[in-house]
Write an enzyme that holds these catalytic residues in place. Structure first.
Site, short mmCIF file in Angstrom:
data_model
loop_
_atom_site.label_atom_id
_atom_site.label_comp_id
_atom_site.label_asym_id
_atom_site.label_seq_id
_atom_site.Cartn_x
_atom_site.Cartn_y
_atom_site.Cartn_z
N LYS A 1 30.34 -28.49 7.69
CA LYS A 1 30.66 -29.68 8.48
C LYS A 1 30.91 -29.23 9.91
O LYS A 1 31.53 -28.16 10.12
CB LYS A 1 31.89 -30.36 7.88
CG LYS A 1 32.26 -31.69 8.49
CD LYS A 1 33.43 -32.33 7.71
CE LYS A 1 33.86 -33.65 8.28
NZ LYS A 1 34.94 -34.28 7.49
N SER B 1 34.33 -38.89 6.02
CA SER B 1 33.64 -38.45 7.19
C SER B 1 32.72 -37.25 6.92
O SER B 1 31.91 -36.92 7.79
CB SER B 1 34.65 -38.04 8.27
OG SER B 1 35.44 -36.95 7.82
N SER C 1 37.92 -37.76 2.80
CA SER C 1 36.63 -37.49 3.45
C SER C 1 35.73 -36.49 2.76
O SER C 1 34.58 -36.30 3.18
CB SER C 1 36.86 -37.03 4.90
OG SER C 1 37.26 -38.11 5.68
#
Lengths: 94, 487
Positions: B78, B153, B177
């Site tokens: 990420k 996210s 997330s």
């Protein structure tokens, strides 16, 4: 508690955010909606409750006080939007 | 196709010299090249450094050296985990040109384990959002249905694993997330105990809630990745010194006698009836395997959301104060400093980030601190106590991961409605607990995730329960139709 437009503008100043007229309008409405929802917390009696900042117990982290080299100035300045002679360069202050 | 395999299978192929590391890496890079124009999971692809690393691994193989379980295997991170010299944008325009001068601890550990970084993944800006529509760059699509969100996210992380663009990725979980996008994309996502994985080098959103964890296509792979990234780090003052087990030792098909609590509050109004049915079926699977299942109550559940949306923005407003255009990141032109700060932050941040900064600044401001922030932290204590009571009786709590399946891109514009998607995951972060989302079925062709929660540092029991369920079902073996088209 209901936030006024003026309060939203004051909060934006505290947060160093420049907002457009439309954003002030939008955030006044949305912040009021979210804070209105958060009002439900007031239903709970918490006078005798201790606040939790971290759910898992924290420990102090100590190390020997040894002198070690820090990251090089060049490496750090590589990401600077503007630099001059080893310093971060910013608009004139005084 | 070679690359649609588990970490264990890929490792075996390398060891048996059925494929070289360069060939494997190139196969993944080629596949990313053809699949990611649809999924848009990647922000940066690091093809050159990946192939250089793969060449080094091939030299080890040729020299007859043994390989670690992740050595030579592709991964993606990420884009809020620092990678030295490789852009780390946090999905934000304000960090568009930021190349960190150091690695996050998770990056260091995976590098040391020989994993091959193929790229950085899209995310909601600064990890704020539940759909990856709040990225400063572009939205990521759900590989199961390209007009749907992948969740957020860590939507880039979940989508790229679901599309088999990499066998594993790391995400971060502040209010769900990792687990919510894992559920929406039909993959396995673990949010470890707060403090089990170092946050050093993770760009902070809400420091008392953020935690890094793995996303994989199956439970065993997940345990293998956690084995590598978990453990104490003196560089992170919130990292906990604990004895890290080998998480793969917990993987067994037998859950006889395992005590599972089903919190009533997680099955109340707001839960899609079809999702509820999938989870009820999953509960029956556990019963048939000999687990002891019982209804229970977490009475303060409804207060978790409002508490979270005070605490997380408060911490975010403080953490994001550092983005001022002086030392790194985007800078707007201005005649004086004050103007420069305001313009930089105006142009650099997206709407969701600004909204949360405003909310947090207000909640922490003079006169409102006690009414909002302190109150929320006290409610956090009550939520934690609910879990403490439950875990005195049960080994694991079971719930849906999210109240619905993935919705359409652009469908939700009201922030409060969007926040409700994290209603079952947020309490876990407030209490610092570990939780995993595993594929539990489908509704109208879209994946449904089941969440399992355990007590602090008891990831082993989570893996045990998740593995038993996985080995007795076949949901994790199904793949999005997109894959067939692309290959």
């Amino acid at each position: 508690m209901k936030l006024s437009r003026e309060e939203v503008e004051h909060v934006a100043l505290l947060a160093r955010l420049q907002l457009s007229e439309e954003e002030v309008e939008l955030y006044t409405e949305q912040l009021n909606s979210i804070l209105g929802y958060a009002e439900m917390l007031q239903k709970l009696e918490t006078d005798q409750v201790f606040p939790t900042a971290h759910a898992v117990q924290l420990f102090n982290v100590l190390r020997e006080d040894e002198v070690k080299p820090s990251m090089s100035r060049d490496k750090i300045l590589k990401n600077a939007p503007d630099e001059d002679d080893g310093f971060f360069r910013v608009p004139k202050i005084v | 196709m070679t690359i649609f395999k588990s970490l264990e299978e890929l490792h075996h192929m390398l060891v048996q010299k059925e494929i070289s590391c360069v060939e494997l890496t190139r196969a993944y890079l080629d596949y990313v090249d053809s699949a990611d124009c649809w999924v848009k999971a990647f922000l940066t692809v690091t093809a050159d450094s990946a192939l250089t690393k793969a060449t080094e691994i091939d030299k080890k193989i040729t020299a007859g050296e043994s390989l670690g379980p992740l050595e030579g295997l592709p991964m993606a991170l990420k884009d809020n985990m620092c990678t030295e010299g490789i852009p780390t944008t946090c999905g934000s325009r304000i960090l568009e040109n930021f190349n960190p001068p150091y690695n996050a601890t998770v990056t260091e550990r995976l590098n040391a384990a020989g994993a091959v970084l193929v790229g950085k993944l899209n995310m909601d800006e600064f990890a704020m959002g539940s759909s990856t529509e709040n990225s400063g760059y572009y939205p990521t699509a759900n590989p199961w249905h390209l007009d749907r969100v992948p969740g957020g996210s860590s939507g880039g992380s979940a989508a790229c694993v679901a599309a088999r663009e990499v066998p594993f990725a790391l995400g971060s979980d502040t209010g769900g997330s990792i687990r919510q996008p894992a559920a929406f994309c039909g993959v396995v996502g673990l949010k470890p105990t707060y403090g089990a994985v170092s946050r050093y080098g993770l760009v902070a959103f809400a420091s008392s809630l953020d935690q890094i964890g793995p996303l994989t296509t199956n439970v065993k792979d997940n345990a293998l990745v956690l084995n590598t990234i978990a453990g104490h780090d003196p560089k992170d003052s919130t990292s906990v010194p604990f004895v890290k087990p080998d998480y793969t030792q917990f993987l067994e098909k037998n859950v006889k006698g395992l005590k599972i609590g089903i919190p009533d509050e997680y099955f109340a109004s707001g839960l899609n009836p079809d999702v509820a049915e999938v989870i009820q079926k999953a509960i029956r699977t556990f019963e048939s395997l000999g687990a002891e299942v019982e209804r229970c109550s977490l009475p303060h559940t409804e207060y978790a959301m409002p508490a979270y949306y005070i605490i997380a923005p408060a911490e975010c407003s403080s953490n994001l104060a550092r983005y001022d255009g002086v030392r790194y990141g985007y800078r707007a032109e201005a005649d004086d400093m004050s103007e420069m700060f305001k313009k930089t932050r105006e142009k650099g941040f997206g709407q969701e980030v600004k909204r949360r900064i405003m909310l947090g600044t207000y909640a922490l401001s003079s006169g409102y601190y006690d009414a909002y922030y302190l109150k929320a932290q006290k409610v956090r204590t009550l939520i934690k106590q609910d879990f403490d009571r439950a875990f005195a009786k049960y080994d694991v709590l079971l719930s849906p991961t999210a109240p619905t399946t993935a919705y359409k891109i652009g469908e939700k514009s009201d922030p409060l409605a969007m926040y409700m998607g994290d209603v079952y995951t947020i309490p876990v972060n407030l209490a610092g607990l570990p939780a995993i989302s595993v594929p539990a079925g489908f509704v109208d062709g879209m994946p449904v995730g089941m969440q399992l929660i355990s007590k602090h540092f008891d990831e082993g029991t989570l893996y045990k329960a998740a593995y038993a369920f996985e080995q007795n079902t076949e949901y994790h073996l199904q793949m999005p139709a997109l894959l067939k088209e692309v290959r």
